[in-house]
Structures are given as structure tokens and as C-alpha cells.
Scaffold this motif. Sequence first.
Motif, mmCIF file in Angstrom:
data_model
loop_
_atom_site.group_PDB
_atom_site.id
_atom_site.type_symbol
_atom_site.label_atom_id
_atom_site.label_comp_id
_atom_site.label_asym_id
_atom_site.label_seq_id
_atom_site.Cartn_x
_atom_site.Cartn_y
_atom_site.Cartn_z
ATOM 1 N N LYS A 492 58.146 46.955 26.795
ATOM 2 C CA LYS A 492 59.388 47.336 26.037
ATOM 3 C C LYS A 492 60.446 46.259 25.836
ATOM 4 C CE LYS A 492 61.369 49.309 30.104
ATOM 5 N NZ LYS A 492 61.783 50.581 30.826
ATOM 6 N N LEU A 493 61.180 46.430 24.688
ATOM 7 C CA LEU A 493 62.145 45.508 24.515
ATOM 8 C C LEU A 493 63.577 46.114 24.745
ATOM 9 C CD1 LEU A 493 61.016 44.193 21.031
ATOM 10 C CD2 LEU A 493 60.677 43.237 23.265
ATOM 11 N N LYS A 494 64.622 45.322 25.160
ATOM 12 C CA LYS A 494 65.723 45.739 25.405
ATOM 13 C C LYS A 494 66.704 45.457 24.350
ATOM 14 C CE LYS A 494 66.008 47.273 29.931
ATOM 15 N NZ LYS A 494 66.568 48.598 30.132
ATOM 16 N N ALA A 495 67.327 46.505 23.814
ATOM 17 C CA ALA A 495 68.610 46.478 22.758
ATOM 18 C C ALA A 495 69.832 46.718 22.948
ATOM 19 C CB ALA A 495 68.152 47.412 21.483
ATOM 20 N N GLY A 498 72.180 49.375 25.856
ATOM 21 C CA GLY A 498 71.200 49.875 26.673
ATOM 22 C C GLY A 498 70.061 50.702 26.186
ATOM 23 N N GLU A 499 69.795 50.655 25.121
ATOM 24 C CA GLU A 499 68.731 51.250 24.725
ATOM 25 C C GLU A 499 67.366 50.555 24.695
ATOM 26 O OE1 GLU A 499 69.312 53.660 20.665
ATOM 27 O OE2 GLU A 499 70.705 51.806 20.508
ATOM 28 N N ASP A 500 66.166 51.225 24.655
ATOM 29 C CA ASP A 500 64.990 50.766 25.033
ATOM 30 C C ASP A 500 64.192 50.932 23.791
ATOM 31 O OD1 ASP A 500 65.621 49.564 27.525
ATOM 32 O OD2 ASP A 500 64.586 51.522 28.354
ATOM 33 N N TRP A 508 57.018 47.351 17.025
ATOM 34 C CA TRP A 508 58.470 47.622 17.401
ATOM 35 C C TRP A 508 59.392 47.994 16.127
ATOM 36 C CZ3 TRP A 508 55.710 43.555 19.973
ATOM 37 C CH2 TRP A 508 55.642 43.697 21.350
ATOM 38 N N LYS A 513 69.189 49.542 15.158
ATOM 39 C CA LYS A 513 69.337 49.277 16.621
ATOM 40 C C LYS A 513 70.300 47.872 16.418
ATOM 41 C CE LYS A 513 66.200 51.880 18.237
ATOM 42 N NZ LYS A 513 66.433 53.138 19.107
ATOM 43 N N ALA A 516 70.915 42.921 21.908
ATOM 44 C CA ALA A 516 71.490 43.191 23.131
ATOM 45 C C ALA A 516 72.696 42.131 23.325
ATOM 46 C CB ALA A 516 70.347 42.931 24.107
#
Length: 557
Positions: A492-495, A498-500, A508, A513, A516
Amino acid sequence: FLPCALADQFSGSAPRDHCWFAEMESHSDDLPPPPPLPPNAEPIKAESADDLPPPPPLPPIKPEEAKKISKPKRALIARPGFGKRGNPIQLVTNHFKVSLKTTDEFFHHYYVNLKYEDDRPVDGKGVGRKVIDKLAQTYPSELAHKDFAYDGEKSLFTIGALPQINNEFVVVLEDVSSGKTPANGSPGNDSPDKKRVKRPYQTKTFKVELSFAARIPMSAIAMALKGQESEHTQEAIRVIDIILRQHSSKQGCLLVRQSFFHNNPSNFVDLGGGVMGCRGFHSSFRATQSGLSLNIDVSTTMIVKPGPVVDFLLANQKVDHPNKIDWAKAKRALKNLRIKTSPANTEYKIVGLSERNCYEQMFSLKQRNGGNGDPEAIEISVYDYFVKNRGIELRYSGDFPCINVGKPRRPTYFPIELCQLVPLQRYTKSLSTLQRSSLVEKSRQKPQERMSVLSDVLKRSSYDTEPMLKACGISIAQGFTQVSGRVLQAPKLKAGNGEDIFTRNGRWNFNNKRLARACVVDRWAVVNFSARCNTMNLVNDLIKCGGMKGIVGFPLT
């Protein structure tokens, strides 16, 4: 000696010392001679090698230590273990298990030297296989009735040894593919009246020398079946790969290293320009951790479109009529291609084109004089010869050059409409961008279609009928090899905020989005290379998109 000024230039330091040294050397002739020796003096003799004491003996080396010194042991780092994450799954691979019955035999490797009758080396492609096949037919008892595995060049392998270490043979081969031309150089050798042709084929004599080179134990294959390797493993696998090549060659396949292509029109795809893609398969033995297996995969190569020579030239030069063909380009495109001529269906290799068209190209034809029977030479055109003497109707060849399949001093001409390009001739020139993209698109296959093709290839290849593989005791399983695998969870990617971001259908999705960690754009510029583009709309869209991703700045000046 160097003069002082030049010595200063080269030395760079202490010029006076160098000059003084050169001056002292120049006066060496003025020194007094050495004093004379006394009459009772004897010169000292140097000791000879026989008078010297022997050297001390070397300490003995144990056999185990000698083996360690001569062959340092090297091994790959062992795998620390196997992963356990993910969901277990069974995977199907394009490998087929290989089993072996006998292991006590040896492959015997012989060096092959092929020469003509006048000791010139044989350098033509494809000649070697014909000569070796004829050798096996002519001298079966002298060769102990053994089967061969021949690589087409310099290496030949047998199971067990031949009766002699060095073998020499004379082989006479009927060169049916070239078609002997009459002494006058006319193209009349395709006459259907065979009773009047005393010698329809040109024979060539070859000298074949087979010299023993090495022994390769079959036990190396048995070790590969257990997942182990020895110093002979790669050599033994090379031998059985050569057996596969020879087997496909006997089936009439085009060989490109370990890839094989059958003459099946369903495997051809048109790429344009007189070029076709030919689907085939790659086949080779592989030593794996789980043992020896036969790896089969799909393969594609480019071939010249078979059929009438004129049709190929029209497609190759992208013209719609033979009158528009550039014959200088045609000569380069056709050189060394193989054709079959009608009506005799004889195969030749193209060496060039005639200088004049078929109406005007003349040659000397010898025919018997009715009075005394002596041969008489007359000049006749290629067109008149085929139309009047052979009774063959020519529709359009008269205005175009003839195909030359003869020798530089003895050309042999055929009208172009009687010539057909034989199939499975590799096209070695570079492809255009359009042809390359078409080849990639038409070669793509779905997994189920690919599995079906590979299963069909293994059945049609009939490796179980190959005598050499039978003699080796090698058998190949008909089913795909299955191995265990694991399906790992996609990362999973971090955006921003704090969203995944999780994958959906292997992708993806970054829409809506924010980054980060976004940057600040202090200086930027837009360059317009198209007059039709509205630059201000583009600038506003860039500022808007950057703001949605968290990028700030974009000052307007």
C-alpha cells in the motif's frame, strides 16, 4: 652526447652537473691503460653445474592437499530458507520432466573436418548435414551402425566409440538442389524428357575426417536429474540439445539456434513489405533445483514471403505494377535467396539478375546439325528459348530482367515468372517501426492459448521416436510441471492527509489524492511549441492540478 643547452632543456635541474658529466665521458680515451698481469697469475674458474651441491628435496605433498591446490572448491551461498507469507497456490510452468534409464554409457565427441576433393574446406551452409547423412548411408558397417548427433559444423557425437580413433571417408553427393547446367550455359537443364539427359544431377566428392576429441559420461545427466552439477553437466546437456536440433532438422524445420520453425502457413503472419512473421518454438534442456527438464516456449522470427518472385518485389517496394520496380534494389533484395523453377520444380540460389530484359538477353545454344551430327552453336534469346524450344507460355517476363542462378562465367537465366521463392527463408534486414509494432501485436498470446500451443508442439515433435534419445534412455513427460507459489499482498502507498492507497485490479489509483510531502514551486516557465495551443488555459490547468495534489507556489510574472 647532448650539448649543454639541450641537456638543460631536457633535465630541468642541475644543468652544469650534466654538462660536466658529458665532458668527463668525452675524455675517457685519454686515460692510461691498465697495468699488465704478472706471468705466474692464473685466472679463477667459475664452478660448473656438476660441481655444485644438489638442492634440498621438497617436502612431500599429500594427494588430498594437491587436489585442494589444483582445484579450489567454490560453491554458491546456500539459500537461508523459504518465505511463508501470502496464500499458497499451484503454478504451471512450461517445463516438462525428463527421466533417464541408463547411465553407464559415454558420449564420444569427434571433430569433423569436411573438404572438397581438391582439399578446399567446405564453407557452405547446410552442406555438412547432407554429407554426414550420406556418410551414414554409405559406410554403416565401418561406423558400427551407430547413430550420430551432428551440430552442422565441427562436432559429431556418438553413444559409444567408433571402431577407429581417426576415420577418413570419401562421400559422393548428388547435388540435386543446384541442377547441373549444360556446358553452353543455357537454361535448358529442366527438360522434362529425362531420356535425353545423360547426367541429370551434378555430383560432388567430399573428404570427411572424424577425429576423436573427448568422452562425456552420461552419469552427468543422472546427476542433473538429482539437482546436482558436475564438471561434465553442461557438456552433456549440450549434446542432448544438439540431438533436439538434429531431430527438428530432419522434420524440415528452419533452425535458429535452439528455436525451430515448421513450414505451416497457419503459423505465418503478414507484416507487410514482403516480410512475414513465423511462429515457432524454443526447446532446450535445463538443469534445475528439482532436476533436469525440457523447457519449451514460443518463439517468432522473420521470413521472406514465399511465392512468386514478382509478388515479393511488389510488396517489398510497395508498388502496384512490375513496370514500377526498381531493379537495382530488387537485385540487392533477391541475392542469395532460394527459388524453385517451374515446370521441373528444381531449387536454385539467386546470384543476380541479367543485364538485359528477357527479350534481349542472348546466350549460345548448342544443337546437333542434321547433316553430320556435329553440335552447332546458335545465338538465341532466353524468351525465344522458353517459348519456342520449350513450349512454355510467358505472359509478362519479356520486358523484365531474368533471374541468374549460374556462376560468374557461366550464367544460367530463367524468366522471372517461372521462379517461386521457397518457404522458411530468414529475413535478416532491419524492420520498419510499423513492421516491428505489427510483429509484437500479432505475436502476443493469452496464457490458455499459449499452453495449448506448447502442448501441441510437444506432441508434434515426437521426441520419443528420436533414436539417439532412445539410446540415451531419455524420456520426456507429456504434462506441464507444477510448482508451488505464493500470492503476496500488494504493497500500500501512503498519501497526503494520512490516507492509504490500495490496489484495485493491479493498479494504484491516485485520483483525488494529495501528495504525502509536496514541494513549493518558486520559479517556472511554460514554452509553447504549437501555435494551436492556448497557453493561458494550459497555465491555469497546471496551477489547478498542482493545488489539488498539494503543490503550492506557481507565481505568475
